[in-house]
Design a protein around this motif. Structure first.
Motif, mmCIF file in Angstrom:
data_model
loop_
_atom_site.group_PDB
_atom_site.id
_atom_site.type_symbol
_atom_site.label_atom_id
_atom_site.label_comp_id
_atom_site.label_asym_id
_atom_site.label_seq_id
_atom_site.Cartn_x
_atom_site.Cartn_y
_atom_site.Cartn_z
ATOM 1 N N MET A 162 0.878 -3.857 -2.935
ATOM 2 C CA MET A 162 0.532 -3.264 -1.655
ATOM 3 C C MET A 162 -0.945 -2.887 -1.615
ATOM 4 S SD MET A 162 1.840 -2.475 1.270
ATOM 5 C CE MET A 162 1.487 -1.472 2.717
ATOM 6 N N ALA A 163 -1.461 -2.424 -2.750
ATOM 7 C CA ALA A 163 -2.879 -2.071 -2.829
ATOM 8 C C ALA A 163 -3.758 -3.282 -2.575
ATOM 9 C CB ALA A 163 -3.192 -1.454 -4.186
ATOM 10 N N VAL A 208 4.155 4.189 5.792
ATOM 11 C CA VAL A 208 5.578 4.354 5.486
ATOM 12 C C VAL A 208 6.078 3.205 4.614
ATOM 13 C CG1 VAL A 208 7.885 4.307 6.509
ATOM 14 C CG2 VAL A 208 6.113 5.733 7.510
ATOM 15 N N LYS A 209 5.645 1.971 4.921
ATOM 16 C CA LYS A 209 6.056 0.818 4.115
ATOM 17 C C LYS A 209 5.562 0.958 2.685
ATOM 18 C CE LYS A 209 6.477 -2.652 7.762
ATOM 19 N NZ LYS A 209 6.042 -3.986 8.257
ATOM 20 N N GLY A 210 4.296 1.377 2.528
ATOM 21 C CA GLY A 210 3.754 1.566 1.185
ATOM 22 C C GLY A 210 4.476 2.660 0.425
ATOM 23 N N LEU A 211 4.773 3.769 1.105
ATOM 24 C CA LEU A 211 5.489 4.875 0.451
ATOM 25 C C LEU A 211 6.910 4.468 0.095
ATOM 26 C CD1 LEU A 211 4.289 7.933 2.568
ATOM 27 C CD2 LEU A 211 3.741 7.427 0.184
ATOM 28 N N GLY A 212 7.530 3.657 0.938
ATOM 29 C CA GLY A 212 8.880 3.189 0.623
ATOM 30 C C GLY A 212 8.906 2.351 -0.639
ATOM 31 N N ILE A 213 7.891 1.504 -0.807
ATOM 32 C CA ILE A 213 7.785 0.710 -2.035
ATOM 33 C C ILE A 213 7.577 1.621 -3.237
ATOM 34 C CG2 ILE A 213 6.372 -1.007 -3.239
ATOM 35 C CD1 ILE A 213 5.760 -2.222 -0.486
ATOM 36 N N ILE A 231 9.246 3.924 -12.810
ATOM 37 C CA ILE A 231 7.805 3.683 -12.886
ATOM 38 C C ILE A 231 7.061 4.941 -12.441
ATOM 39 C CG2 ILE A 231 5.902 2.249 -12.039
ATOM 40 C CD1 ILE A 231 7.926 0.030 -11.560
ATOM 41 N N ALA A 232 6.027 5.292 -13.163
ATOM 42 C CA ALA A 232 5.280 6.535 -12.896
ATOM 43 C C ALA A 232 4.297 6.329 -11.745
ATOM 44 C CB ALA A 232 4.551 6.980 -14.162
ATOM 45 N N VAL A 233 4.819 6.228 -10.530
ATOM 46 C CA VAL A 233 3.949 6.007 -9.370
ATOM 47 C C VAL A 233 3.227 7.279 -8.948
ATOM 48 C CG1 VAL A 233 5.339 4.100 -8.516
ATOM 49 C CG2 VAL A 233 5.865 6.412 -7.784
ATOM 50 N N LEU A 234 3.718 8.443 -9.413
ATOM 51 C CA LEU A 234 3.072 9.700 -9.049
ATOM 52 C C LEU A 234 1.666 9.808 -9.634
ATOM 53 C CD1 LEU A 234 6.041 12.237 -9.389
ATOM 54 C CD2 LEU A 234 5.183 11.095 -7.321
ATOM 55 N N LYS A 235 1.379 8.988 -10.612
ATOM 56 C CA LYS A 235 0.041 8.977 -11.195
ATOM 57 C C LYS A 235 -0.902 8.020 -10.460
ATOM 58 C CE LYS A 235 1.718 10.089 -15.860
ATOM 59 N NZ LYS A 235 1.747 9.643 -17.281
ATOM 60 N N GLU A 236 -0.342 7.276 -9.523
ATOM 61 C CA GLU A 236 -1.147 6.324 -8.769
ATOM 62 C C GLU A 236 -1.848 7.040 -7.611
ATOM 63 O OE1 GLU A 236 -1.731 3.181 -9.277
ATOM 64 O OE2 GLU A 236 -0.398 2.887 -11.000
ATOM 65 N N PRO A 237 -3.181 6.969 -7.509
ATOM 66 C CA PRO A 237 -3.895 7.617 -6.394
ATOM 67 C C PRO A 237 -3.460 7.100 -5.023
ATOM 68 C CG PRO A 237 -5.416 6.958 -8.140
ATOM 69 C CD PRO A 237 -4.096 6.333 -8.460
ATOM 70 N N ILE A 290 0.364 9.317 1.468
ATOM 71 C CA ILE A 290 1.007 10.533 1.986
ATOM 72 C C ILE A 290 0.052 11.300 2.898
ATOM 73 C CG2 ILE A 290 1.903 12.804 1.351
ATOM 74 C CD1 ILE A 290 3.151 11.568 -1.095
ATOM 75 N N ILE A 291 -1.196 11.459 2.457
ATOM 76 C CA ILE A 291 -2.182 12.190 3.267
ATOM 77 C C ILE A 291 -2.443 11.470 4.586
ATOM 78 C CG2 ILE A 291 -4.585 12.958 3.360
ATOM 79 C CD1 ILE A 291 -4.455 13.348 0.317
#
Length: 346
Positions: free
Chosen positions: A140-141, A194-199, A208-214, A220-221
């Motif tokens: 997505m990035a 929303v699509k990116g957050l859903g992924i 997968i540790a997505v919480l570490k992804e900026p 979200i912001i």
């Protein structure tokens, strides 16, 4: 086969329920805004935020949240070609409810325009190509770094700022398209978020540790900012203009903006067939005609009941009032009045 059919009906039920909740949310918000206006509070159309203390407005917001959640869940059970066009039912739900609970009238031009908007949007969705699958946040990035999408996003942000700070203060309370355009183009970016957050959420549940992804936090912001702007300007539109006018135009512009953004981000247009291109163009032209009928003739009082009188006038010229029957005289007075009257039905 039986399991697939069961899932199909679950998706269908969720999609229809979504339209009902979303259509009702417009009515609840409008009722809350009207209640505030009667108390003398600063209206949303004049920059006020007193609606945050009104429980009817919050009920409308919750109803819209439930509808959007049901719509999101429907895609997990039924195909997108079924779920997305059914979103047009929210326009009909809102229009019918507004006639009963808000005493808003819509002439025959508006009804035809509303129908054409729904038909055009449905044709566009049916003929739109399938979006490219994106299975990870890193993929997505890469999509978000595409030059085409960057140009689109910058254009949306720039045009929205011009509308918000230059056009809206002067014309926002006179032209319904100003506030709706802001909501729609910003909404196309919120759907991408929303699509990116859903992924990302799917990857999170996979370990997968997505919480570490900026990127996860940036999405979200951006989503919070986009939704805040959408809610604010949609409230302004609902506070000033009739719900029966705001709802279909917002649906058309929002749907078109989301499809354009998705096409640029996921490159569906590269796989479009000739039939798909013709269907998309014809659907878009149908939408333009519907918007014209909705907006250009909204102040003309014309119904099916008044058609015999119009035909009589066109065939015989102007008819003096003393030559009319009692019913025809009353009908002429109703046609020349701009006030309420009995609610209209589709």
């Amino acid at each position: 086969m039986e399991v697939n059919r069961k899932e199909f009906y679950i998706g269908l039920l969720l999609a229809v329920s979504s339209s009902i909740f979303i259509g009702a949310s417009f009515i609840l918000k409008k009722k809350g805004l009207l209640r505030l206006a009667s108390t003398g509070s600063t209206r949303a159309g004049h920059g006020g935020y007193a609606y945050l203390k009104e429980w009817l407005w919050w009920a409308g917001l919750v109803s819209m949240g439930v509808g959007e959640a049901a719509n999101f869940a429907a895609y997990a059970f039924a195909p997108a070609t079924l779920v997305t066009p059914l979103g047009a039912l929210s326009v009909l739900v809102s229009a019918v409810l507004s006639s009963y609970f808000l005493n808003e009238r819509l002439n025959i031009h508006g009804k035809i325009g509303c129908l054409l908007c729904i038909i055009g949007s449905t044709v566009m969705v049916i003929h739109a190509p399938r979006e490219e699958e994106v299975s990870s946040l890193s993929a997505m990035a890469e999509k978000l770094k595409d030059p085409g999408f960057i140009v689109y996003a910058v254009s949306v942000v720039g045009s929205s700022l011009v509308l918000m700070f230059a056009v809206a203060p002067r014309y926002g309370q006179k032209n319904v398209l100003v506030y709706i355009l802001i909501c729609s183009v910003i909404g196309s970016l919120s759907v991408s978020c929303v699509k990116g957050l859903g992924i990302g959420i799917k990857e999170l549940f996979s370990g997968i540790a997505v919480l570490k992804e900026p990127l996860f936090w940036v999405l979200i912001i951006c989503l919070v900012i986009c939704i805040t702007i959408q809610i604010s300007y949609l409230n302004k539109a609902l506070d000033i203009f009739n719900t029966s006018l705001v709802t279909p135009i917002y649906y058309v512009f929002f749907t078109t903006s989301v499809m354009a953004c998705s096409a640029i981000l996921f490159k569906e247009w590269l796989r479009m067939t000739t039939d798909g291109a013709l269907g998309t163009v014809s659907g878009f032209l149908t939408i333009l005609i519907g918007i014209f009928l909705l907006h250009a003739f909204k102040d003309i009082t014309f119904t099916l009941d008044s058609m015999p009188l119009f035909l009589k006038k066109s065939n015989q010229g102007a008819v003096p009032n003393h030559d009319l029957t009692t019913d025809e005289s009353k009908l002429r007075r109703d046609m020349n009045s701009n006030g309420g009257g009995k609610p209209w039905l589709l």
